[in-house]
Design a protein around this motif. Sequence first.
Motif, PDB file in Angstrom:
ATOM      1  N   VAL A  16       0.840  -1.203   0.000  1.00 33.08           N
ATOM      2  CA  VAL A  16       0.000   0.000   0.000  1.00 33.08           C
ATOM      3  C   VAL A  16       0.874   1.252   0.000  1.00 33.08           C
ATOM      4  N   TRP A  17       1.902   1.270   0.832  1.00 35.89           N
ATOM      5  CA  TRP A  17       2.801   2.428   0.872  1.00 35.89           C
ATOM      6  C   TRP A  17       3.419   2.680  -0.500  1.00 35.89           C
ATOM      7  N   ALA A  18       3.817   1.602  -1.181  1.00 33.92           N
ATOM      8  CA  ALA A  18       4.443   1.743  -2.500  1.00 33.92           C
ATOM      9  C   ALA A  18       3.444   2.278  -3.526  1.00 33.92           C
ATOM     10  N   SER A  19       2.211   1.787  -3.492  1.00 35.23           N
ATOM     11  CA  SER A  19       1.233   2.196  -4.504  1.00 35.23           C
ATOM     12  C   SER A  19       0.674   3.589  -4.256  1.00 35.23           C
ATOM     13  N   THR A  20       0.614   4.011  -3.001  1.00 34.98           N
ATOM     14  CA  THR A  20       0.052   5.323  -2.691  1.00 34.98           C
ATOM     15  C   THR A  20       1.113   6.404  -2.519  1.00 34.98           C
ATOM     16  N   GLY A  21       2.366   6.000  -2.332  1.00 35.53           N
ATOM     17  CA  GLY A  21       3.430   6.966  -2.082  1.00 35.53           C
ATOM     18  C   GLY A  21       3.314   7.614  -0.711  1.00 35.53           C
ATOM     19  N   ARG A  22       2.673   6.918   0.213  1.00 31.67           N
ATOM     20  CA  ARG A  22       2.447   7.480   1.549  1.00 31.67           C
ATOM     21  C   ARG A  22       3.745   7.889   2.234  1.00 31.67           C
ATOM     22  N   TYR A  23       4.755   7.045   2.130  1.00 33.65           N
ATOM     23  CA  TYR A  23       6.066   7.344   2.708  1.00 33.65           C
ATOM     24  C   TYR A  23       7.106   7.305   1.602  1.00 33.65           C
ATOM     25  N   ASN A  24       8.169   8.036   1.803  1.00 39.10           N
ATOM     26  CA  ASN A  24       9.262   8.061   0.840  1.00 39.10           C
ATOM     27  C   ASN A  24      10.196   6.882   1.131  1.00 39.10           C
ATOM     28  N   LEU A  25       9.699   5.688   0.897  1.00 35.95           N
ATOM     29  CA  LEU A  25      10.473   4.467   1.123  1.00 35.95           C
ATOM     30  C   LEU A  25      10.851   3.894  -0.235  1.00 35.95           C
ATOM     31  N   ARG A  26      12.121   3.976  -0.538  1.00 34.84           N
ATOM     32  CA  ARG A  26      12.606   3.534  -1.846  1.00 34.84           C
ATOM     33  C   ARG A  26      12.586   2.019  -1.957  1.00 34.84           C
ATOM     34  N   TYR A  27      12.320   1.539  -3.166  1.00 30.30           N
ATOM     35  CA  TYR A  27      12.379   0.114  -3.453  1.00 30.30           C
ATOM     36  C   TYR A  27      12.878  -0.091  -4.872  1.00 30.30           C
ATOM     37  N   VAL A  28      13.284  -1.306  -5.170  1.00 29.62           N
ATOM     38  CA  VAL A  28      13.821  -1.657  -6.481  1.00 29.62           C
ATOM     39  C   VAL A  28      12.838  -2.618  -7.135  1.00 29.62           C
ATOM     40  N   LYS A  29      12.419  -2.303  -8.337  1.00 30.27           N
ATOM     41  CA  LYS A  29      11.498  -3.153  -9.083  1.00 30.27           C
ATOM     42  C   LYS A  29      12.317  -3.984 -10.063  1.00 30.27           C
ATOM     43  N   VAL A  30      12.238  -5.305  -9.918  1.00 28.45           N
ATOM     44  CA  VAL A  30      12.971  -6.224 -10.790  1.00 28.45           C
ATOM     45  C   VAL A  30      11.926  -7.143 -11.419  1.00 28.45           C
ATOM     46  N   GLY A  31      11.517  -6.803 -12.631  1.00 27.19           N
ATOM     47  CA  GLY A  31      10.410  -7.539 -13.247  1.00 27.19           C
ATOM     48  C   GLY A  31       9.161  -7.330 -12.407  1.00 27.19           C
ATOM     49  N   SER A  32       8.567  -8.407 -11.943  1.00 28.11           N
ATOM     50  CA  SER A  32       7.382  -8.301 -11.087  1.00 28.11           C
ATOM     51  C   SER A  32       7.747  -8.297  -9.604  1.00 28.11           C
ATOM     52  N   ARG A  33       9.033  -8.494  -9.313  1.00 28.23           N
ATOM     53  CA  ARG A  33       9.469  -8.534  -7.911  1.00 28.23           C
ATOM     54  C   ARG A  33       9.803  -7.151  -7.390  1.00 28.23           C
ATOM     55  N   VAL A  34       9.538  -6.962  -6.119  1.00 31.58           N
ATOM     56  CA  VAL A  34       9.893  -5.725  -5.438  1.00 31.58           C
ATOM     57  C   VAL A  34      10.945  -6.071  -4.387  1.00 31.58           C
ATOM     58  N   MET A  35      12.066  -5.369  -4.433  1.00 32.08           N
ATOM     59  CA  MET A  35      13.164  -5.614  -3.507  1.00 32.08           C
ATOM     60  C   MET A  35      13.491  -4.303  -2.788  1.00 32.08           C
ATOM     61  N   TYR A  36      14.025  -4.428  -1.591  1.00 37.19           N
ATOM     62  CA  TYR A  36      14.397  -3.267  -0.792  1.00 37.19           C
ATOM     63  C   TYR A  36      15.868  -3.370  -0.409  1.00 37.19           C
ATOM     64  N   ARG A  37      16.574  -2.255  -0.529  1.00 41.59           N
ATOM     65  CA  ARG A  37      17.955  -2.210  -0.044  1.00 41.59           C
ATOM     66  C   ARG A  37      17.915  -2.038   1.475  1.00 41.59           C
ATOM     67  N   ILE A  38      18.716  -2.789   2.168  1.00 40.10           N
ATOM     68  CA  ILE A  38      18.764  -2.664   3.624  1.00 40.10           C
ATOM     69  C   ILE A  38      19.176  -1.246   4.008  1.00 40.10           C
ATOM     70  N   THR A  39      20.073  -0.651   3.250  1.00 32.24           N
ATOM     71  CA  THR A  39      20.497   0.725   3.553  1.00 32.24           C
ATOM     72  C   THR A  39      19.329   1.708   3.429  1.00 32.24           C
ATOM     73  N   ASP A  40      18.429   1.485   2.465  1.00 35.81           N
ATOM     74  CA  ASP A  40      17.252   2.356   2.321  1.00 35.81           C
ATOM     75  C   ASP A  40      16.283   2.158   3.482  1.00 35.81           C
ATOM     76  N   LEU A  41      16.140   0.919   3.947  1.00 41.46           N
ATOM     77  CA  LEU A  41      15.269   0.655   5.092  1.00 41.46           C
ATOM     78  C   LEU A  41      15.831   1.306   6.354  1.00 41.46           C
ATOM     79  N   GLU A  42      17.143   1.222   6.525  1.00 43.61           N
ATOM     80  CA  GLU A  42      17.775   1.861   7.684  1.00 43.61           C
ATOM     81  C   GLU A  42      17.605   3.378   7.624  1.00 43.61           C
ATOM     82  N   ALA A  43      17.754   3.964   6.434  1.00 42.51           N
ATOM     83  CA  ALA A  43      17.575   5.411   6.271  1.00 42.51           C
ATOM     84  C   ALA A  43      16.128   5.805   6.553  1.00 42.51           C
TER      85      ALA A  43
END
Length: 72
Positions: free
Chosen positions: A29-56
């Motif tokens: 939901v956060w990704a689709s609505t942009g509620r928070y500025n939480l970066r993620y990486v889209k790889v095909g249909s997969r969504v991945m998160y960098r640990i450094t982005d989660l820590e930030a």
Amino acid sequence: MQQDKGGSILINRAQAAQLLGVSSQTLSVWASTGRYNLRYVKVGSRVMYRITDLEAFLESRTVSNSGELVND
């Protein structure tokens, strides 16, 4: 767990949700609505998160005992 070309560790949405203490659906939901500025990486249909982005993200959401966001 994977690494991107820059050497950052990537984790899937379920792992990121566990690290943040929310559900995978909440992250979706956060990704689709942009509620928070939480970066993620889209790889095909997969969504991945960098640990450094989660820590930030966690650091940016850290509040002091007065309820104000901490800006170091």
